[in-house]
Scaffold this motif. Structure first.
Motif, mmCIF file in Angstrom:
data_model
loop_
_atom_site.group_PDB
_atom_site.id
_atom_site.type_symbol
_atom_site.label_atom_id
_atom_site.label_comp_id
_atom_site.label_asym_id
_atom_site.label_seq_id
_atom_site.Cartn_x
_atom_site.Cartn_y
_atom_site.Cartn_z
ATOM 1 N N MET A 43 0.842 -1.099 0.071
ATOM 2 C CA MET A 43 0.168 0.053 0.049
ATOM 3 C C MET A 43 0.707 1.341 -0.235
ATOM 4 O O MET A 43 0.500 2.512 0.651
ATOM 5 C CB MET A 43 -1.087 -0.080 0.961
ATOM 6 C CG MET A 43 -2.101 -1.069 0.954
ATOM 7 S SD MET A 43 -3.273 -0.812 2.328
ATOM 8 C CE MET A 43 -4.268 0.818 2.091
ATOM 9 N N ALA A 167 -10.550 9.250 -2.067
ATOM 10 C CA ALA A 167 -10.666 8.981 -3.726
ATOM 11 C C ALA A 167 -10.184 10.420 -4.479
ATOM 12 O O ALA A 167 -10.956 10.997 -5.133
ATOM 13 C CB ALA A 167 -11.994 8.646 -4.027
ATOM 14 N N ALA A 171 -4.892 8.922 -5.144
ATOM 15 C CA ALA A 171 -5.419 7.486 -5.461
ATOM 16 C C ALA A 171 -5.729 7.295 -6.956
ATOM 17 O O ALA A 171 -6.003 6.218 -7.356
ATOM 18 C CB ALA A 171 -7.056 7.441 -4.688
ATOM 19 N N GLN A 204 -6.850 6.909 5.572
ATOM 20 C CA GLN A 204 -6.750 7.415 4.506
ATOM 21 C C GLN A 204 -7.436 8.839 4.121
ATOM 22 O O GLN A 204 -7.315 9.704 3.588
ATOM 23 C CB GLN A 204 -7.788 6.594 3.086
ATOM 24 C CG GLN A 204 -6.757 5.595 2.782
ATOM 25 C CD GLN A 204 -7.183 4.206 3.448
ATOM 26 O OE1 GLN A 204 -7.561 4.248 4.471
ATOM 27 N NE2 GLN A 204 -6.904 3.009 2.952
ATOM 28 N N GLY A 242 -15.603 7.091 -3.726
ATOM 29 C CA GLY A 242 -15.115 6.422 -4.848
ATOM 30 C C GLY A 242 -15.715 4.945 -4.776
ATOM 31 O O GLY A 242 -16.174 4.522 -3.721
ATOM 32 N N CYS A 243 -14.893 4.216 -5.346
ATOM 33 C CA CYS A 243 -15.103 2.643 -5.352
ATOM 34 C C CYS A 243 -13.928 1.801 -5.832
ATOM 35 O O CYS A 243 -13.140 2.260 -6.428
ATOM 36 C CB CYS A 243 -16.203 2.399 -6.191
ATOM 37 S SG CYS A 243 -16.258 2.305 -7.738
ATOM 38 N N ASP A 244 -13.965 0.470 -5.352
ATOM 39 C CA ASP A 244 -12.943 -0.330 -6.017
ATOM 40 C C ASP A 244 -13.513 -1.329 -7.063
ATOM 41 O O ASP A 244 -12.774 -1.916 -7.853
ATOM 42 C CB ASP A 244 -12.507 -1.254 -4.733
ATOM 43 C CG ASP A 244 -11.713 -0.130 -3.974
ATOM 44 O OD1 ASP A 244 -12.168 0.577 -3.180
ATOM 45 O OD2 ASP A 244 -10.595 -0.085 -4.285
ATOM 46 N N LYS A 255 -13.956 1.097 0.289
ATOM 47 C CA LYS A 255 -13.338 0.818 1.615
ATOM 48 C C LYS A 255 -14.272 0.600 3.022
ATOM 49 O O LYS A 255 -15.483 1.301 2.812
ATOM 50 C CB LYS A 255 -12.410 2.472 1.974
ATOM 51 C CG LYS A 255 -11.737 2.302 3.239
ATOM 52 C CD LYS A 255 -10.728 1.117 3.236
ATOM 53 C CE LYS A 255 -9.859 1.307 2.225
ATOM 54 N NZ LYS A 255 -9.118 -0.102 2.240
ATOM 55 N N PHE A 330 -12.398 -4.020 2.639
ATOM 56 C CA PHE A 330 -13.594 -3.486 1.973
ATOM 57 C C PHE A 330 -14.899 -3.884 2.320
ATOM 58 O O PHE A 330 -15.059 -4.789 3.195
ATOM 59 C CB PHE A 330 -13.345 -3.607 0.439
ATOM 60 C CG PHE A 330 -11.913 -3.087 -0.112
ATOM 61 C CD1 PHE A 330 -11.987 -1.891 -0.495
ATOM 62 C CD2 PHE A 330 -10.842 -3.934 0.056
ATOM 63 C CE1 PHE A 330 -10.771 -1.354 -0.793
ATOM 64 C CE2 PHE A 330 -9.574 -3.281 -0.259
ATOM 65 C CZ PHE A 330 -9.538 -2.180 -0.860
HETATM 66 O O1 MRU Z 1 -7.153 0.411 0.467
HETATM 67 P P1 MRU Z 1 -7.180 1.486 -0.650
HETATM 68 O O2 MRU Z 1 -6.719 2.815 0.026
HETATM 69 O O3 MRU Z 1 -6.568 1.174 -1.793
HETATM 70 O O4 MRU Z 1 -8.505 1.712 -0.777
HETATM 71 C C1 MRU Z 1 -8.945 2.884 -1.540
HETATM 72 C C2 MRU Z 1 -10.458 3.192 -1.838
HETATM 73 O O5 MRU Z 1 -11.346 2.391 -1.245
HETATM 74 C C3 MRU Z 1 -11.051 3.933 -2.637
HETATM 75 O O6 MRU Z 1 -12.286 4.666 -2.133
HETATM 76 C C4 MRU Z 1 -11.053 3.539 -4.068
HETATM 77 O O7 MRU Z 1 -10.077 2.754 -4.333
HETATM 78 C C5 MRU Z 1 -11.407 4.557 -4.900
HETATM 79 S S1 MRU Z 1 -9.954 5.370 -5.341
HETATM 80 C C6 MRU Z 1 -10.434 6.852 -6.525
#
Ligand code: MRU
Length: 367
Positions: A43, A167, A171, A204, A242-244, A255, A330
């Motif tokens: 990370m 986000a 990121a 974060q 945001g989202c993954d 997250k 997450f």
């Molecule tokens: O564990 P991380 O810090 O990679 O998680 C990041 C998130 O969950 C963000 O909200 C997501 O990746 C969107 S970043 C534009």
């Protein structure tokens, strides 16, 4: 603002070590595929789009070292396993793979490097568009709120947003996703204030607070459990995250803690927006239950890392020795709690049909 990933004069990609931010700007050179994999796994880079970009570079550098099929496949598997939840990683690896799959070994390295570079450029452009789309949505909300309050126009009362995790620009390659909308709104002169969840265990939220500070945007950092009360007290107008990964049915992985914010938003009749590049939409995953959730090291929960006032980095234990710990990175927000997905191609309902139509449009545009 500068990019989060750039190449030096010799073509070596560099990025920021996010484990040192926001206290220290430390650059890391990504000289090999192993460097990229370690940066993702540890990370030092984070955020779905940036993870994807570093993954693409990881595969390009592996191909430079050995372009043969076996080595390529092994590098793909290693990189893809570095972090499982954000689908952007697999999406980016697939892009590089497709670019080199049917060409002779000797041509692969240059093409892979080209693809990684293109992907980064496109990410920056995509996020700029997400920022535009999101700002339009939020501006409408600010106007509605002013009208409802009988203020007929701006009276300087800020639009109060709540966000979880980061986000932002760091990121992604540039601009961010959820925060891109906030940055754009601020540039357009709409008063905005952001409640920033600290986002334990990796905090974060401190990156979000730092990015907002840099741009002079009003914000307040809160503990992760404060959002519900603030919503109930009428101090939040909307949540934007945001989202993954977005599954085919509109369920959203983001997250840990995002789901609880979506529940509180629904209970308080507040919009819950998810900023989402279409590279985060995974139509091959049927629903949220099928999204792999990363389980991270217990030490992230048992210990807290921070800085002393003199700048020294420290880590202290906060959980008794011997207590069992779970650390899912997450969670899944069901589609029914998502007001809209804000993508680079417009705002979309978090529903199977709307997502399928959007993705058909996107593949039509790409083909
Ligand atoms: O564990 P991380 O810090 O990679 O998680 C990041 C998130 O969950 C963000 O909200 C997501 O990746 C969107 S970043 C534009």
């Amino acid at each position: 603002m500068s990019r989060t990933l750039w190449s030096d004069a010799l073509g070596v990609p560099h990025t920021l070590d996010q484990s040192a931010l926001p206290f220290e700007r430390r650059e890391i050179a990504l000289r090999s595929s192993a460097d990229c994999e370690a940066a993702i796994r540890e990370m030092r880079v984070r955020g779905a789009p940036l993870i994807g970009a570093v993954g693409a570079w990881g595969l390009a550098l592996a191909i430079e070292a050995d372009p043969a099929d076996d080595a390529l496949r092994a590098a793909y598997q290693r990189l893809a396993a570095a972090r499982p939840t954000a689908v952007n990683l697999r999406w980016a690896l697939d892009r590089v793979l497709r670019r080199v799959a049917h060409v002779p070994d000797a041509q692969r390295a240059a093409l892979a490097r080209r693809e990684a570079t293109d992907l980064c450029d496109e990410d920056a452009q995509c996020n700029e568009r997400i920022g535009e789309q999101g700002a339009r949505l939020l501006r409408m909300l600010a106007e509605q709120r002013s009208t409802l309050a009988g203020m007929a126009g701006a009276d300087g009362t800020p639009l109060n947003l709540l966000t979880h995790c980061n986000a932002g620009s760091v990121a992604t390659i540039e601009h961010g996703t959820a925060l891109a909308a906030v940055f754009r709104l601020h540039e357009q002169g709409v008063p905005v204030h952001v409640w920033v969840d600290e986002t334990r265990p990796r905090n974060q939220g401190s990156l979000t607070a730092w990015e907002l500070s840099e741009r002079g945007i009003a914000h307040t950092v809160i503990v992760d459990n404060a959002g519900g009360l603030l919503m109930m007290q009428g101090r939040v107008d909307a949540v934007i995250v945001g989202c993954d990964r977005v599954a085919a049915n509109g369920d959203v992985a983001n997250k840990i803690g995002t789901y609880l914010k979506a529940l509180a938003a629904r209970d308080n009749r507040l919009p819950f927006y998810v900023a989402c590049p279409t590279s985060s939409i995974d139509v091959d995953t049927a629903d949220g239950a099928s999204i792999p959730i990363e389980e991270r090291d217990a030490r992230e929960v048992t210990h807290v890392a921070g800085r002393l006032d003199d700048g020294r980095a420290v880590e202290v234990r906060i959980v008794p020795q011997g207590s069992a710990v779970a650390n899912p990175g997450f969670d899944i927000t069901p589609a029914r709690l998502v007001t809209a997905l804000v993508t680079e191609h417009g705002v979309c309902d978090a529903s199977r049909t709307a997502i399928a139509a959007l993705m058909r449009r996107v593949s039509g545009a790409v083909a």
